[in-house]
Design a protein around this motif. Sequence first.
Motif, PDB file in Angstrom:
ATOM      1  N   VAL A  78      11.009  -0.411  13.465  1.00  0.00           N
ATOM      2  CA  VAL A  78       9.439  -0.171  13.840  1.00  0.00           C
ATOM      3  C   VAL A  78       9.005  -1.501  14.752  1.00  0.00           C
ATOM      4  CG1 VAL A  78       7.224   0.055  12.762  1.00  0.00           C
ATOM      5  CG2 VAL A  78       9.055   1.334  11.852  1.00  0.00           C
ATOM      6  N   ASN A  79       9.387  -2.447  14.218  1.00  0.00           N
ATOM      7  CA  ASN A  79       8.766  -3.862  14.660  1.00  0.00           C
ATOM      8  C   ASN A  79       9.753  -4.487  15.593  1.00  0.00           C
ATOM      9  OD1 ASN A  79       6.497  -3.114  13.293  1.00  0.00           O
ATOM     10  ND2 ASN A  79       7.295  -4.184  11.528  1.00  0.00           N
ATOM     11  N   SER A  80      10.996  -4.037  15.513  1.00  0.00           N
ATOM     12  CA  SER A  80      11.821  -4.882  16.361  1.00  0.00           C
ATOM     13  C   SER A  80      12.007  -6.304  16.004  1.00  0.00           C
ATOM     14  CB  SER A  80      11.799  -4.904  18.006  1.00  0.00           C
ATOM     15  OG  SER A  80      12.879  -5.452  18.474  1.00  0.00           O
ATOM     16  N   SER A 165      20.023  16.012  13.407  1.00  0.00           N
ATOM     17  CA  SER A 165      21.037  15.522  12.354  1.00  0.00           C
ATOM     18  C   SER A 165      20.109  14.578  11.018  1.00  0.00           C
ATOM     19  CB  SER A 165      22.149  15.007  12.702  1.00  0.00           C
ATOM     20  OG  SER A 165      21.623  13.791  13.530  1.00  0.00           O
ATOM     21  N   LYS A 166      18.922  14.220  11.363  1.00  0.00           N
ATOM     22  CA  LYS A 166      18.212  13.116  10.648  1.00  0.00           C
ATOM     23  C   LYS A 166      18.853  11.903  10.624  1.00  0.00           C
ATOM     24  CE  LYS A 166      16.110  16.701   7.562  1.00  0.00           C
ATOM     25  NZ  LYS A 166      15.981  17.240   6.220  1.00  0.00           N
ATOM     26  N   SER A 167      19.604  11.489  11.822  1.00  0.00           N
ATOM     27  CA  SER A 167      20.312  10.218  12.177  1.00  0.00           C
ATOM     28  C   SER A 167      19.195   9.206  12.517  1.00  0.00           C
ATOM     29  CB  SER A 167      21.531  10.480  12.872  1.00  0.00           C
ATOM     30  OG  SER A 167      22.334  11.376  12.386  1.00  0.00           O
ATOM     31  N   SER A 168      19.508   8.017  12.011  1.00  0.00           N
ATOM     32  CA  SER A 168      18.714   6.755  12.737  1.00  0.00           C
ATOM     33  C   SER A 168      19.572   5.750  13.132  1.00  0.00           C
ATOM     34  CB  SER A 168      17.950   6.437  11.385  1.00  0.00           C
ATOM     35  OG  SER A 168      16.909   5.168  11.881  1.00  0.00           O
ATOM     36  N   MET A 169      18.909   4.501  13.266  1.00  0.00           N
ATOM     37  CA  MET A 169      19.653   3.353  13.951  1.00  0.00           C
ATOM     38  C   MET A 169      20.681   2.818  12.775  1.00  0.00           C
ATOM     39  SD  MET A 169      18.377  -0.237  15.406  1.00  0.00           S
ATOM     40  CE  MET A 169      19.258  -1.740  15.674  1.00  0.00           C
ATOM     41  N   PHE A 170      20.150   2.990  11.576  1.00  0.00           N
ATOM     42  CA  PHE A 170      20.848   2.466  10.248  1.00  0.00           C
ATOM     43  C   PHE A 170      21.157   3.736   9.363  1.00  0.00           C
ATOM     44  CE2 PHE A 170      18.319  -1.075  11.603  1.00  0.00           C
ATOM     45  CZ  PHE A 170      19.269  -2.034  11.747  1.00  0.00           C
ATOM     46  N   GLN A 171      22.338   3.383   8.562  1.00  0.00           N
ATOM     47  CA  GLN A 171      22.745   4.621   7.676  1.00  0.00           C
ATOM     48  C   GLN A 171      23.369   3.857   6.495  1.00  0.00           C
ATOM     49  OE1 GLN A 171      26.376   6.649   9.154  1.00  0.00           O
ATOM     50  NE2 GLN A 171      27.209   4.578  10.302  1.00  0.00           N
ATOM     51  N   MET A 354      22.442 -15.962  17.941  1.00  0.00           N
ATOM     52  CA  MET A 354      21.918 -15.772  16.355  1.00  0.00           C
ATOM     53  C   MET A 354      20.432 -15.557  16.323  1.00  0.00           C
ATOM     54  SD  MET A 354      24.457 -18.570  14.496  1.00  0.00           S
ATOM     55  CE  MET A 354      23.861 -18.116  13.047  1.00  0.00           C
ATOM     56  N   GLU A 355      19.767 -15.746  17.347  1.00  0.00           N
ATOM     57  CA  GLU A 355      18.368 -15.714  17.731  1.00  0.00           C
ATOM     58  C   GLU A 355      17.696 -14.505  16.789  1.00  0.00           C
ATOM     59  OE1 GLU A 355      17.122 -16.037  21.533  1.00  0.00           O
ATOM     60  OE2 GLU A 355      17.359 -18.217  21.593  1.00  0.00           O
ATOM     61  N   SER A 356      18.452 -13.331  16.983  1.00  0.00           N
ATOM     62  CA  SER A 356      17.892 -12.100  16.467  1.00  0.00           C
ATOM     63  C   SER A 356      18.431 -11.632  15.070  1.00  0.00           C
ATOM     64  CB  SER A 356      18.217 -10.937  17.331  1.00  0.00           C
ATOM     65  OG  SER A 356      19.415 -10.819  17.651  1.00  0.00           O
ATOM     66  N   VAL A 357      19.407 -12.666  14.242  1.00  0.00           N
ATOM     67  CA  VAL A 357      19.905 -12.331  13.199  1.00  0.00           C
ATOM     68  C   VAL A 357      19.795 -13.392  12.240  1.00  0.00           C
ATOM     69  CG1 VAL A 357      22.128 -11.626  12.034  1.00  0.00           C
ATOM     70  CG2 VAL A 357      21.872 -11.006  14.380  1.00  0.00           C
ATOM     71  N   GLU A 358      19.300 -12.980  11.084  1.00  0.00           N
ATOM     72  CA  GLU A 358      19.130 -13.902   9.932  1.00  0.00           C
ATOM     73  C   GLU A 358      20.048 -13.731   8.860  1.00  0.00           C
ATOM     74  OE1 GLU A 358      15.209 -13.923   8.578  1.00  0.00           O
ATOM     75  OE2 GLU A 358      14.520 -13.930  10.670  1.00  0.00           O
ATOM     76  N   LEU A 405      12.796  -0.655  19.723  1.00  0.00           N
ATOM     77  CA  LEU A 405      13.362  -1.911  19.949  1.00  0.00           C
ATOM     78  C   LEU A 405      12.869  -2.562  21.403  1.00  0.00           C
ATOM     79  CD1 LEU A 405      17.132  -1.405  19.193  1.00  0.00           C
ATOM     80  CD2 LEU A 405      15.347  -1.866  17.660  1.00  0.00           C
ATOM     81  N   LYS A 406      12.456  -4.004  21.230  1.00  0.00           N
ATOM     82  CA  LYS A 406      11.887  -4.493  22.401  1.00  0.00           C
ATOM     83  C   LYS A 406      13.004  -5.505  23.026  1.00  0.00           C
ATOM     84  CE  LYS A 406       7.138  -4.165  20.625  1.00  0.00           C
ATOM     85  NZ  LYS A 406       7.769  -3.059  19.542  1.00  0.00           N
ATOM     86  N   ARG A 407      14.100  -5.454  22.541  1.00  0.00           N
ATOM     87  CA  ARG A 407      15.108  -6.664  22.741  1.00  0.00           C
ATOM     88  C   ARG A 407      16.614  -5.923  22.536  1.00  0.00           C
ATOM     89  NH1 ARG A 407      14.632 -11.368  18.258  1.00  0.00           N
ATOM     90  NH2 ARG A 407      13.619  -9.906  16.683  1.00  0.00           N
TER      91      ARG A 407
END
Length: 472
Positions: A78-80, A165-171, A354-358, A405-407
């Motif tokens: 939702v918020n990227s 199929s009710k699929s999303s970015m994550f599963q 690593m900027e987008s991953v914590e 997603l914005k990036r």
Amino acid sequence: MGCNRNRGLIAGSVIGAVLAVFGGILMPVGDMLIEKTIKKEAVLEEGTIAFKNWVKTGTEVYRQFWIFEVQNPEEVVVNSSNIKVKQRGPYTYRVRYLAKDNITQDPESHTVSFVQPNGAIFEPSLSAGTENDTFTVLNLAVAALPHLYPNAFVQVVLNSIIKKSKSSMFQTRTVKEFLWGYKDPFLSLVPYPVPTTVGVFFPYNNTVDGVYKVFNGKDDINKVAIIDTYKGKKNLSYWTSYCDMINGTDAASFPPFVEKTRVLQFFSSDICRSIYAVFGSEVNLKGIPVYRFVLPSRAFASPLENPDNHCFCTERIISKNCTSYGVLDIGKCKDGKPVYISLPHFLHASPDIMESVEGLHPNEEEHRTYLDVEPITGFTLQFAKRLQVNMLVKPAKKIEALKGLKRNYIVPILWLNETGTIGDEKAELFRNRVTGKISLLGLVEMVLLSVGVVMFVAFMISYCACRLKKVK
């Protein structure tokens, strides 16, 4: 009276000199015998030590997996937001327990071809849970769409199927499904023929790695190396430059008489590329002196720092004009899927990766790759191959699951640690047949040389003392 023993002293001196000379002569002769024996046993042909260990390793090899579970999937969609991950594992499998197959020697070219059957057996006692443990992970099929199908119209059509199929970015998937394959609900609804089974390592069990062709070292022991390879029936013909070429061995062994200055090159089918290791330190492995070679940070450097990596820079935007480092694009040998490899937890990667991953914590000791090589024979007696699998995820306005997603994200999927150590029985055999005999020969050489020198010097001193006494 003692000085009347001049003849005995001279004889002793002569004996000492003979022993010293004999010890000196024995050294190069012994070295020649060792070199001849090692070169003979290192050839990949029936009856040699190298061939026996090469066909089927006596070492138990394990592959551990740590899966990156996503902690905030909704926030990302939702918020990227930054992706917050937590590694779960290890989940351990025994691998490389099957012998090489279809082994064919070519005496004219001094090569041998073969395939390596693949198999993985789950080891519950070495795992943090069961294969049925479930995690929230990246949806591999949905995430790859913008890269595989950039056409807007195609994306609109596929978006309707994704929603159906009710699929999303994550599963949510089990360990077994995520690693080895599952029927994807989205792909199963696509109206034209596409592979519907998805998994990070699908297919694996009951498949073969190869066909490989390698020099067997019969004509030149320094040419024990892979010269050609095919992944299944697919010719890896896209290799056109140095960093695309197949260089080195399969890392099980290297040409004998390894020096610390040597760069050890080897091919890994997991990453579809050749890579190399440099000397790091000396290690004593179960009484066997070995050289530890480590994968250097330069192997994952940007093309600006290491021009040999230029062919792995394919995304100018993602790589910031090839200035980013620490990840390599291997999509060419993954059917065009946006797969990137790195060291675990982005070890030695540039900060922007690593900027987008914590939630990642790179550690040199825990996440580096190394090979422990016995320098005389060139045999690898212990290793730890550590790699991370990542996927590039792009924004896509026509695909609802990705339009928030914005990036761009390089999302860590999992990292693996494949390890093998020579067993106690094999180590004892190796000490007795190789290092023990070499050490014994070296000891005999040094004893003869030392005793000879000591005898010669002692008798000469005594002789000179007697002569002086006689003069007085």
